[in-house]
Scaffold this motif. Structure first.
Motif, PDB file in Angstrom:
ATOM      1  N   VAL A 237      -0.054  13.237  -0.521  1.00 20.47           N
ATOM      2  CA  VAL A 237      -0.309  14.314  -1.488  1.00 20.47           C
ATOM      3  C   VAL A 237      -1.536  15.106  -1.071  1.00 20.47           C
ATOM      4  CG1 VAL A 237      -1.002  14.811  -3.867  1.00 20.47           C
ATOM      5  CG2 VAL A 237       0.838  13.188  -3.421  1.00 20.47           C
ATOM      6  N   LYS A 238      -2.600  14.394  -0.713  1.00 12.37           N
ATOM      7  CA  LYS A 238      -3.846  15.074  -0.330  1.00 12.37           C
ATOM      8  C   LYS A 238      -3.721  15.812   0.998  1.00 12.37           C
ATOM      9  CE  LYS A 238      -6.516  11.458  -0.677  1.00 12.37           C
ATOM     10  NZ  LYS A 238      -7.760  10.631  -0.639  1.00 12.37           N
TER      11      LYS A 238
ATOM     12  N   LYS B 229      -3.036   6.859   8.900  1.00  9.37           N
ATOM     13  CA  LYS B 229      -3.292   6.115   7.668  1.00  9.37           C
ATOM     14  C   LYS B 229      -2.972   4.638   7.852  1.00  9.37           C
ATOM     15  CE  LYS B 229      -4.708   5.870   3.514  1.00  9.37           C
ATOM     16  NZ  LYS B 229      -6.111   6.201   3.205  1.00  9.37           N
TER      17      LYS B 229
ATOM     18  N   PHE C 164       1.589   3.105  -2.517  1.00 12.42           N
ATOM     19  CA  PHE C 164       0.955   4.114  -3.370  1.00 12.42           C
ATOM     20  C   PHE C 164      -0.255   4.729  -2.692  1.00 12.42           C
ATOM     21  CE2 PHE C 164      -1.779   5.495  -6.959  1.00 12.42           C
ATOM     22  CZ  PHE C 164      -0.920   6.458  -7.478  1.00 12.42           C
ATOM     23  N   VAL C 165      -0.974   3.922  -1.905  1.00 11.55           N
ATOM     24  CA  VAL C 165      -2.103   4.467  -1.140  1.00 11.55           C
ATOM     25  C   VAL C 165      -1.613   5.525  -0.170  1.00 11.55           C
ATOM     26  CG1 VAL C 165      -3.902   3.909   0.543  1.00 11.55           C
ATOM     27  CG2 VAL C 165      -3.457   2.348  -1.358  1.00 11.55           C
TER      28      VAL C 165
ATOM     29  N   PHE D 132       1.165   7.236  -0.458  1.00 13.39           N
ATOM     30  CA  PHE D 132       1.636   8.364  -1.261  1.00 13.39           C
ATOM     31  C   PHE D 132       0.478   9.297  -1.618  1.00 13.39           C
ATOM     32  CE2 PHE D 132       2.194  10.136  -5.561  1.00 13.39           C
ATOM     33  CZ  PHE D 132       3.291  10.947  -5.346  1.00 13.39           C
ATOM     34  N   ARG D 133      -0.629   8.738  -2.079  1.00 13.71           N
ATOM     35  CA  ARG D 133      -1.793   9.562  -2.421  1.00 13.71           C
ATOM     36  C   ARG D 133      -2.320  10.302  -1.207  1.00 13.71           C
ATOM     37  NH1 ARG D 133      -6.131   5.982  -5.435  1.00 13.71           N
ATOM     38  NH2 ARG D 133      -5.603   4.639  -3.678  1.00 13.71           N
ATOM     39  N   SER D 134      -2.290   9.629  -0.052  1.00 12.62           N
ATOM     40  CA  SER D 134      -2.751  10.274   1.173  1.00 12.62           C
ATOM     41  C   SER D 134      -1.854  11.438   1.561  1.00 12.62           C
ATOM     42  CB  SER D 134      -2.811   9.247   2.307  1.00 12.62           C
ATOM     43  OG  SER D 134      -3.268   9.836   3.499  1.00 12.62           O
TER      44      SER D 134
ATOM     45  N   ASP E  49       0.803  -1.216   0.000  1.00 16.16           N
ATOM     46  CA  ASP E  49       0.000   0.000   0.000  1.00 16.16           C
ATOM     47  C   ASP E  49       0.838   1.268   0.000  1.00 16.16           C
ATOM     48  OD1 ASP E  49      -2.950  -0.674   0.192  1.00 16.16           O
ATOM     49  OD2 ASP E  49      -2.131  -1.965   1.749  1.00 16.16           O
TER      50      ASP E  49
END
Length: 360
Positions: free
Chosen positions: A186-187, A320, A179-180, A182-184, A177
């Motif tokens: 970024v947001k 997270k 990438f999950v 990473f997206r978190s 996870d």
């Protein structure tokens, strides 16, 4: 002489450590308030709120001035984002005498970039280079959006179980996870910070409003951060969590050891690189060809900023991780809070002694 004004000023300057200590004590003594915050999910606003404020107070002129010293900047960014996280986190994961969540919290904290404001404040107070400190802070925190997920997945996820009892099978899912996460990041970090930077740069009224309310915004940022351990630790205590004094003492000792090791490493690294570049006759420091490649001011700033870790990002990452691996409890936040408080004391003491020595 102690006056009401001096006491209030001291409390305002140190609202973060006092607030974190109060959050731990209140969570253990009476978790009801923290449980209400947890139930309302107010602590979920912490990370985006903190980084929105960070973007609002950031002055682009300071960033441009810092870019005039590329060698120290690159050295600092490499040390913060690439060199120190994996070895220090791996070392923490090998500590066999603590519960898995405490070990996990230590490892996550050690994967983080430099502190958001502490490094700049200490560097400024003790004769460092504020522009370089600011650029290292902004650059490493933005760079860490790409590096943290993979350090956490590879080092923490792969090393879970090295501590007492392991962190449970669910933590192994972290390796899938990245990438999950990473997206978190970024947001929760990049987008709010860019919104704040853009609003300040594009709207003069926003810039003026921020300058008038910098102290208030600092207090809001601290309150947002304090809300997370208050909510998570209270929730864990309400479910029967008990922290042994011996475990807390071990965390405190390790919280003292790691910043001392970072100071020693960074002092040696800055001295070695400075001597190497000076011997080669290269430019890159503030004094360029007229003197040492890296002045004592630059070296001091590098050691200060590179020896600190940021608490808000660690808190957000653990939140997270709890979504990915629900067995991770709020106790994982305790070493993050303790490490943050202790590192501030240790690095401040170092900066004070170094400044006094350099000025003699």
């Amino acid at each position: 002489r102690v006056t009401k004004a001096s006491v209030l000023a001291h409390l305002q300057r140190n609202v973060m450590p006092y607030g974190l200590v109060a959050a731990i004590c209140l969570s253990v003594a009476d978790p009801r308030l923290g449980c209400k915050v947890h139930a309302l999910k107010l602590h979920k606003l912490s990370a985006p709120g903190i980084f929105l404020i960070s973007g609002l107070v950031l002055k682009l002129g300071d960033v441009k001035r810092a870019l005039q010293s590329p060698v120290p900047l690159l050295l600092g960014l490499a040390t913060i984002a690439l060199v120190l996280p994996a070895p220090s986190a791996a070392l923490a994961l090998r500590w066999p005498f603590l519960s898995s969540d405490l070990v996990l919290g230590m490892a996550v904290f050690l994967c983080m970039p430099t502190a958001l404001s502490t490094g700049v404040q200490i560097a400024t107070q003790f004769g460092g280079n504020p522009a370089l400190a600011l650029m290292l802070t902004v650059g490493s925190n933005l760079l860490s959006i790409a590096t943290i997920p993979f350090f956490v997945a590879a080092v923490v996820g792969g090393g879970a179980g090295a501590g007492a009892g392991g962190a449970g099978g669910e933590v192994q899912r972290l390796s899938m996870d990245a990438f999950v996460l990473f997206r978190s990041l970024v947001k929760s970090i990049l987008v709010p910070m860019l919104v704040g930077i853009t609003a300040r740069a594009a709207i003069p009224a926003v810039s003026r409003w921020v300058e008038r309310r910098r102290k208030a915004l600092s207090l809001v940022s601290a309150a947002l951060l304090i809300s997370v351990p208050l909510a998570e630790l209270s929730f864990s205590v309400s479910r029967g969590l008990v922290l042994a004094p011996g475990e807390l003492l071990q965390v405190a000792v390790l919280g003292l050891a790691f910043p001392l090791l970072f100071i020693l490493f960074n002092s040696a690294a800055t001295a070695a690189v400075g001597s190497l570049l000076a011997g080669a006759g290269a430019g890159g420091g503030e004094e360029g060809k007229k003197g040492p490649v890296m002045s004592e001011e630059i070296k001091r700033t590098l050691v200060i900023v590179c020896s600190l870790k940021t608490l808000p990002s660690a808190v957000m990452v653990i939140q997270k991780m709890q979504e990915i691996a629900p067995s991770i409890s709020g106790v994982a936040l305790v070493p993050c809070m303790m490490f943050h408080i202790i590192q501030t004391i240790v690095v401040s003491a170092y900066a004070s002694k170094r400044a006094a020595k350099d000025n003699n």
